[in-house]
Scaffold this active site. Structure first.
Site, PDB file in Angstrom:
ATOM      1  N   GLY A 283     -37.977 -22.399  -3.631  1.00  0.00           N
ATOM      2  CA  GLY A 283     -37.753 -23.579  -2.887  1.00  0.00           C
ATOM      3  C   GLY A 283     -36.953 -24.569  -3.743  1.00  0.00           C
ATOM      4  CB  THR A 322     -43.174 -23.489  -1.951  1.00  0.00           C
ATOM      5  OG1 THR A 322     -43.723 -22.331  -2.624  1.00  0.00           O
ATOM      6  CG2 THR A 322     -41.612 -23.607  -2.327  1.00  0.00           C
ATOM      7  CD  GLU A 326     -39.379 -27.115  -3.967  1.00  0.00           C
ATOM      8  OE1 GLU A 326     -38.426 -28.362  -4.343  1.00  0.00           O
ATOM      9  OE2 GLU A 326     -39.551 -26.361  -4.949  1.00  0.00           O
ATOM     10  CG  HIS A 329     -39.324 -31.991  -6.651  1.00  0.00           C
ATOM     11  ND1 HIS A 329     -39.579 -32.669  -7.745  1.00  0.00           N
ATOM     12  CD2 HIS A 329     -39.507 -30.772  -6.577  1.00  0.00           C
ATOM     13  CE1 HIS A 329     -39.984 -31.524  -8.532  1.00  0.00           C
ATOM     14  NE2 HIS A 329     -39.692 -30.379  -8.090  1.00  0.00           N
ATOM     15  CG  HIS A 335     -41.111 -30.193 -12.262  1.00  0.00           C
ATOM     16  ND1 HIS A 335     -39.871 -29.545 -12.420  1.00  0.00           N
ATOM     17  CD2 HIS A 335     -41.453 -29.709 -11.001  1.00  0.00           C
ATOM     18  CE1 HIS A 335     -39.430 -29.090 -11.393  1.00  0.00           C
ATOM     19  NE2 HIS A 335     -40.537 -29.010 -10.705  1.00  0.00           N
ATOM     20  CG  ASP A 345     -45.146 -37.421 -14.707  1.00  0.00           C
ATOM     21  OD1 ASP A 345     -45.259 -38.364 -15.456  1.00  0.00           O
ATOM     22  OD2 ASP A 345     -46.065 -36.889 -13.967  1.00  0.00           O
ATOM     23  CB  THR A 350     -49.532 -37.220 -14.334  1.00  0.00           C
ATOM     24  OG1 THR A 350     -48.568 -37.985 -14.733  1.00  0.00           O
ATOM     25  CG2 THR A 350     -49.686 -37.162 -12.719  1.00  0.00           C
ATOM     26  CD  GLN A 353     -48.525 -30.437 -17.501  1.00  0.00           C
ATOM     27  OE1 GLN A 353     -49.277 -30.502 -17.079  1.00  0.00           O
ATOM     28  NE2 GLN A 353     -47.465 -29.417 -16.823  1.00  0.00           N
ATOM     29  CG  ASP A 386     -48.729 -21.675  -2.755  1.00  0.00           C
ATOM     30  OD1 ASP A 386     -48.053 -21.934  -3.970  1.00  0.00           O
ATOM     31  OD2 ASP A 386     -48.193 -21.260  -1.636  1.00  0.00           O
TER      32      ASP A 386
HETATM   33  N1  ARG Z   1     -38.948 -25.179  -7.444  1.00  0.00           N
HETATM   34  C1  ARG Z   1     -39.946 -24.254  -7.652  1.00  0.00           C
HETATM   35  C2  ARG Z   1     -39.700 -22.813  -7.693  1.00  0.00           C
HETATM   36  O1  ARG Z   1     -38.718 -22.340  -6.808  1.00  0.00           O
HETATM   37  C3  ARG Z   1     -41.171 -24.273  -6.709  1.00  0.00           C
HETATM   38  C4  ARG Z   1     -42.488 -23.908  -7.428  1.00  0.00           C
HETATM   39  C5  ARG Z   1     -43.372 -24.202  -6.415  1.00  0.00           C
HETATM   40  N2  ARG Z   1     -44.826 -23.583  -6.792  1.00  0.00           N
HETATM   41  C6  ARG Z   1     -45.794 -23.170  -6.126  1.00  0.00           C
HETATM   42  N3  ARG Z   1     -46.933 -22.664  -6.371  1.00  0.00           N
HETATM   43  N4  ARG Z   1     -45.640 -22.856  -4.718  1.00  0.00           N
HETATM   44  O2  ARG Z   1     -39.998 -22.144  -8.506  1.00  0.00           O
HETATM   45 ZN    ZN Z   2     -40.146 -28.387  -8.724  1.00  0.00          ZN
HETATM   46 CA    CA Z   3     -47.534 -38.872 -16.571  1.00  0.00          CA
END
Ligand code: ARG
Ligand code: ZN
Ligand code: CA
Length: 509
Positions: A283, A322, A326, A329, A335, A345, A350, A353, A386
């Protein structure tokens, strides 16, 4: 059948007598035994020789599973009552008096927790009294609920500060890509669970030291019920395309002339496109900073195998996270690693890291001197699977809410989920949200900012035909609606008070 003995209990009890309450007994019993819920279908655990006035604590009951709890098999019986509470008390969640249908009235109740958790099972003698002869309590896992984010989702205790109208643009070349209404509704449900912190996996997934950072964003999502022209809509557009795979670079999904679908007014709707994405991309999203300069491309795009938690989803991105990520964002969240080694971030709580975490990390994972607790790899803005991400933080909640109050403040006055048909006034401030959604029959609808006096409740099917439903007002802003034998599909609930009508859509599955 595997049997596990919880505890044998030849113990003197302390019984606090209060006036008997009927239909369920008060939370005043003595905790006598504790043990884990059965985890495998048809497994049973039991506690022997419990006296009335005692209770047992069953840990790790799973949201969505159905357990039978009974004293039917007990040899030494009295007229028992079983009342189930969340561990530590609260509102009772299940109750039975004479469910076995036997003389002297032993009890049988089936219980489907709405959230993962520990529950207290109270044993009483009718009417809610103590008794010193012993009964056995058997707990059996009789049906497994669908695992994952949706199943364990609870009902938020408070009203959301904002309900964001969502339009889902489905783009499909193959029949499989033309995802079902169920799949779409399952994603809306996951967004609501995650942004309200009622996701059932929070307790299990988030290490204890991080749980205090978890936040209820106070933000909800509704499939739009009014389109940009003021007409009734299901909140879903479906477009056949000859594009085999869309990409973030071309952004074709967002443009009708490139095989996609133009967005709806992005100041009033969250646009989500669901399509086949190329290159293993799950996504992508736009940030609020781009809304003014590039309104036509505002929104989020999700691959059809990573959208929702049912239907065409593929593990390990099959729990709807996902879109949670998104939409994070889209509400200005970065992130957690700040897209750089030990990056920033712009959120204080947070931990810094080093880089993205994938799959399911073990706690603690220390980087960038962030010990002893290490990376917050269970955060929705990391890259974990997820099933291994389950929270936003308080700081992220502040950042997202600054966005809905700031650059995305058009959403709060959007009529996208407000109302209405005909000549009635549109009240855009009053979002209506249904929980748990989807489900198979009983929905609690809640309004934000409104209290109804004597509301009229109507339910319509997708063709506009009024269907039978019974409604029960729970409070001035909450109504339970029970659909009698409604078949699967999308329905619209309308709640009218004097001259206003609020609407929301629900899915019966
Ligand atoms: N923009 C990230 C990608 O496409 C989405 C990550 C989503 N992570 C998840 N566990 N659903 O890689
Ligand atoms: Zn992302
Ligand atoms: Ca932070």
């Amino acid at each position: 059948m595997k049997k596990i003995i919880l505890l044998f209990v030849p113990v003197i009890i302390v019984y606090l007598n209060t006036s008997p309450v009927h239909a369920q007994c008060a939370y005043d019993n003595y905790l006598i035994a504790e043990g884990d819920a059965p985890q495998v279908l048809n497994d049973q655990v039991y506690s022997i020789g419990n006296w009335a006035g005692e209770m047992i604590r069953v840990t790790n009951m799973k949201g969505g599973n159905t357990y039978s709890i009974s004293t039917c098999e007990s040899y030494f019986y009295f007229d028992s009552e079983i009342t189930v509470y969340p561990a530590g008390g609260g509102s009772p969640v299940a109750y039975d008096d004479d469910g076995c249908g036997l003389y002297e009235g032993p009890s049988y109740v089936e219980f489907t927790p709405s959230q993962n958790g520990d529950y207290d099972i109270l044993l009483d003698e009718y009417p809610c009294q103590s008794n010193v002869s012993g009964m056995n309590i058997y707990i059996t896992l009789i049906e497994e609920g669908s695992v994952g984010t949706g199943a364990g989702c609870g009902i938020p205790a408070t009203v959301a500060s904002l309900s964001i109208p969502v339009v889902v643009h489905v783009l499909y070349k193959t029949a499989e890509q033309n995802i079902s209404d169920d799949q779409i509704m399952s994603q809306i449900a996951v967004l609501n669970c995650d942004f309200r912190k009622v996701n059932g996996d929070f307790q299990n997934v988030v290490p204890g030291v991080f749980q205090g950072l978890g936040t209820d964003m106070g933000i909800e999502f509704c499939l739009a019920s009014v389109d940009p022209d003021g007409d009734v809509t299901s909140g879903i557009t479906r477009t056949q395309t000859n594009v085999s795979a869309f990409t973030a670079n071309e952004n074709g999904a967002k443009h009708s002339n490139l095989g996609g679908h133009d967005n709806w007014d992005p100041t009033r709707y969250l646009n989500i496109w669901v399509c086949n994405l190329g290159g293993g991309l799950l996504g992508y999203a736009t940030f609020p900073a781009d809304l003014q300069s590039n309104p036509d491309e505002d929104g989020v795009v999700i691959g059809f195998t990573a959208f929702g938690n049912t239907g065409s989803v593929a593990a390990p991105y099959n729990q709807g996270r996902t879109a949670t990520h998104e939409v994070g964002h889209w509400l200005n969240l970065r992130h957690v690693w700040g897209d750089a080694a030990c990056g920033n971030d712009f959120v204080d709580d947070t931990p810094t890291q080093e880089q993205a975490n994938y799959s399911c990390m073990n706690f603690p994972h220390v980087t960038c001197n962030n010990g002893p607790n290490g990376d917050l790899f269970v955060n929705f803005m990391d890259y974990s699977d997820d099933a291994c991400m389950a929270m936003f933080t308080n700081g992220q909640g502040q950042r997202a809410n600054a966005t809905t109050a700031g650059s995305r403040n058009g959403l709060s006055s959007s009529a996208g989920c407000g109302a209405t048909v005909g000549i009635q006034e549109i009240d855009s401030n009053a979002g209506l949200t249904a929980y748990p959604n989807p489900n198979n029959g009983i929905f609690r609808v809640k309004s934000s900012n409104v209290s109804w006096n004597q509301p009229t409740i109507e339910v319509y099917d997708i063709l506009g035909k009024k269907i039978m439903a019974s409604a029960n007002k729970i409070s001035s802003s909450e109504i339970d609606i029970e659909l009698n034998s409604a078949s699967k599909g999308i329905y619209f609930i309308s709640v009218s008070d004097q001259n206003k009508t609020w609407r929301t859509s629900i899915l019966v599955n």
